[in-house]
Design a protein around this motif. Sequence first.
Motif, PDB file in Angstrom:
ATOM      1  N   LEU A 221     -54.605 -21.846  27.509  1.00 33.93           N
ATOM      2  CA  LEU A 221     -53.819 -20.890  26.692  1.00 33.93           C
ATOM      3  C   LEU A 221     -54.399 -20.934  25.251  1.00 33.93           C
ATOM      4  CD1 LEU A 221     -51.468 -19.369  26.203  1.00 33.93           C
ATOM      5  CD2 LEU A 221     -49.819 -21.276  25.826  1.00 33.93           C
ATOM      6  N   ALA A 222     -54.662 -22.023  24.723  1.00 34.77           N
ATOM      7  CA  ALA A 222     -54.734 -22.267  23.204  1.00 34.77           C
ATOM      8  C   ALA A 222     -56.123 -21.496  22.827  1.00 34.77           C
ATOM      9  CB  ALA A 222     -55.265 -23.744  22.755  1.00 34.77           C
ATOM     10  N   ARG A 223     -57.289 -21.567  23.775  1.00 36.58           N
ATOM     11  CA  ARG A 223     -58.470 -20.648  23.637  1.00 36.58           C
ATOM     12  C   ARG A 223     -58.111 -19.341  23.704  1.00 36.58           C
ATOM     13  NH1 ARG A 223     -62.838 -22.267  28.114  1.00 36.58           N
ATOM     14  NH2 ARG A 223     -60.960 -21.536  29.210  1.00 36.58           N
ATOM     15  N   ASP A 346     -63.471 -27.368  33.649  1.00 33.01           N
ATOM     16  CA  ASP A 346     -63.933 -28.334  32.479  1.00 33.01           C
ATOM     17  C   ASP A 346     -64.263 -27.671  31.413  1.00 33.01           C
ATOM     18  OD1 ASP A 346     -63.226 -30.171  34.320  1.00 33.01           O
ATOM     19  OD2 ASP A 346     -65.695 -30.589  35.037  1.00 33.01           O
ATOM     20  N   GLY A 347     -64.443 -26.417  31.490  1.00 28.89           N
ATOM     21  CA  GLY A 347     -64.642 -25.449  30.205  1.00 28.89           C
ATOM     22  C   GLY A 347     -63.776 -25.445  29.106  1.00 28.89           C
ATOM     23  N   VAL A 348     -62.825 -25.988  29.377  1.00 36.14           N
ATOM     24  CA  VAL A 348     -61.494 -26.087  28.345  1.00 36.14           C
ATOM     25  C   VAL A 348     -61.949 -26.995  27.305  1.00 36.14           C
ATOM     26  CG1 VAL A 348     -59.530 -25.463  29.954  1.00 36.14           C
ATOM     27  CG2 VAL A 348     -60.231 -27.969  29.684  1.00 36.14           C
ATOM     28  N   CYS A 349     -62.737 -28.006  27.472  1.00 39.84           N
ATOM     29  CA  CYS A 349     -63.350 -28.585  26.393  1.00 39.84           C
ATOM     30  C   CYS A 349     -64.557 -28.384  25.793  1.00 39.84           C
ATOM     31  CB  CYS A 349     -63.158 -30.294  26.778  1.00 39.84           C
ATOM     32  SG  CYS A 349     -61.706 -30.809  26.986  1.00 39.84           S
ATOM     33  N   THR A 350     -65.372 -27.573  26.700  1.00 39.31           N
ATOM     34  CA  THR A 350     -66.903 -27.423  26.341  1.00 39.31           C
ATOM     35  C   THR A 350     -67.335 -25.916  25.850  1.00 39.31           C
ATOM     36  OG1 THR A 350     -67.335 -27.003  28.565  1.00 39.31           O
ATOM     37  CG2 THR A 350     -67.516 -29.121  27.892  1.00 39.31           C
ATOM     38  N   ASP A 351     -66.351 -25.145  26.107  1.00 38.58           N
ATOM     39  CA  ASP A 351     -66.716 -23.501  26.197  1.00 38.58           C
ATOM     40  C   ASP A 351     -65.987 -22.876  25.034  1.00 38.58           C
ATOM     41  OD1 ASP A 351     -68.236 -23.943  28.476  1.00 38.58           O
ATOM     42  OD2 ASP A 351     -66.985 -22.743  29.851  1.00 38.58           O
ATOM     43  N   TRP A 352     -65.484 -23.883  23.921  1.00 40.35           N
ATOM     44  CA  TRP A 352     -65.026 -23.070  22.836  1.00 40.35           C
ATOM     45  C   TRP A 352     -64.737 -23.917  21.605  1.00 40.35           C
ATOM     46  CZ3 TRP A 352     -59.700 -22.980  20.946  1.00 40.35           C
ATOM     47  CH2 TRP A 352     -58.677 -23.989  21.759  1.00 40.35           C
ATOM     48  N   THR A 353     -64.708 -23.349  20.627  1.00 39.39           N
ATOM     49  CA  THR A 353     -64.581 -24.256  19.392  1.00 39.39           C
ATOM     50  C   THR A 353     -63.150 -24.077  18.825  1.00 39.39           C
ATOM     51  OG1 THR A 353     -66.928 -23.870  19.120  1.00 39.39           O
ATOM     52  CG2 THR A 353     -65.390 -24.906  17.073  1.00 39.39           C
ATOM     53  N   PRO A 354     -62.198 -25.117  18.875  1.00 36.60           N
ATOM     54  CA  PRO A 354     -60.665 -24.643  18.447  1.00 36.60           C
ATOM     55  C   PRO A 354     -60.898 -24.677  16.778  1.00 36.60           C
ATOM     56  CG  PRO A 354     -60.808 -26.472  20.064  1.00 36.60           C
ATOM     57  CD  PRO A 354     -62.264 -26.078  19.779  1.00 36.60           C
ATOM     58  N   ARG A 355     -60.268 -23.699  16.119  1.00 39.88           N
ATOM     59  CA  ARG A 355     -60.132 -23.582  14.798  1.00 39.88           C
ATOM     60  C   ARG A 355     -58.871 -24.196  14.092  1.00 39.88           C
ATOM     61  NH1 ARG A 355     -62.485 -18.832  16.122  1.00 39.88           N
ATOM     62  NH2 ARG A 355     -60.594 -17.598  15.771  1.00 39.88           N
ATOM     63  N   ALA A 356     -57.572 -24.289  15.226  1.00 40.25           N
ATOM     64  CA  ALA A 356     -56.387 -24.562  14.718  1.00 40.25           C
ATOM     65  C   ALA A 356     -56.367 -26.100  14.986  1.00 40.25           C
ATOM     66  CB  ALA A 356     -55.490 -24.093  15.539  1.00 40.25           C
TER      67      ALA A 356
END
Length: 422
Positions: A221-223, A346-356
């Motif tokens: 959801l964050a992504r 597993d992409g919830v940790c590998t497929d994006w870069t959180p800015r928050a």
Amino acid sequence: MKRMNRTVMISAVAIALTASGTTAMAAPTAGNPRPAALAPVAADAPRGTLVSVERLRTLTAREVAAELAGDKAGAWDTGAVRYGLTTYRIVYRTVDPHGRPTTASGLLALPRNGERRLRTVSFTHGTELSKTDVASVSTSVWDQAPALTHASAGFATVLPDYLGLGLGPGFHPWMDVPSETTAALDMLRASRAVARSQGRELRRDVLVTGFSQGASAALGLARSLQDGDDDFFRLRAVAPISGAYSFRDAELPALLAGQTEPKASVIYSALTLVAFNRPHHLYDTPAQVFRAPYDRTIGGLLDGTHTGREVEAGTPDTIDALLTPRGRAMLAHPTARLAAALRTADGVCTDWTPRAPIRLYYADADEQAVPANTAHCHTALRARGVHAPTINLGTPDYGGSRHLGSQQAGTAAVVRWFRSLG
């Protein structure tokens, strides 16, 4: 997942949603109000459109604190309780894993703090075996405690049931992050409409958290919020608790190596094969991956209509008694469709870069979601330049070293952090 011997608090009867095509809002009366039909809702209505709303309970701050402190499964922290609250059961339009229209349910808790514009928390829950073991349906303190904790601290709190749980039709697509994400996002949209009907407004910034299975859902959801998938809501911060974010490289090896609680290992292994087979067709017949007699019973046990005790009683005590060599090999060395599905999870940790802002909470003696999951997630985020502190809930400051305790300790810690963000 809850303790296996208390997975079900009420009768596990399948709840089939009859989509009446009406939106309902319960009148503010004493007792258990009946929803009143207001306006038709087309079957092809936009995602997040309300189907029905029912006001469930209004509690004072003292009553909230008493419920949290009196949970038979273990007392919850009451240090953040400031206000009373009102809870609502919501049914809303969303989509299934194939993008087809469906409905889902969830719980909304609004604080009785006199504020019109409310900060918003989304909480996504851990694994449940029965449709009835979710906050919008269950009467247990355990299932509603995250809503009670955050709402009594002053937050509008949104708890989606996911697809196929609560009043949602069909099977629950367990650990399917894309459908967990759409269900959670559409629950936010529906909750905004309910809040408006009560003269309240949800602020744009969403504080996202979740436990166990819901930790992955929270990151999904964050992504989605960061990517702008909604025109109104945006991500403020994310704080997952005790997730299995590295299912292929950390969780499955731990299950097969006996590093997790034995019965939980059996049930999670069965869930992985049964739940992922439904959308991805991993095997032709259950006998290819499950030993007799479980090949004839396991799919029915995991259809959402059986209690946790029934599932526990209907499964063996060891993985080797459950799985055929092919079934074990499929989990030990995922290939093809299963490998692709696990990459998505597993992409919830590998497929994006959180800015928050982000914090990863975990339990150092977790017997279900092994701490290596959090270590893998932390490493993946750090490689993308993300500062993601890991908070060990097993220290004396928190006291939640094991899986279930980490939900209680983590919820208390997260609400304190969210309050500090202003």
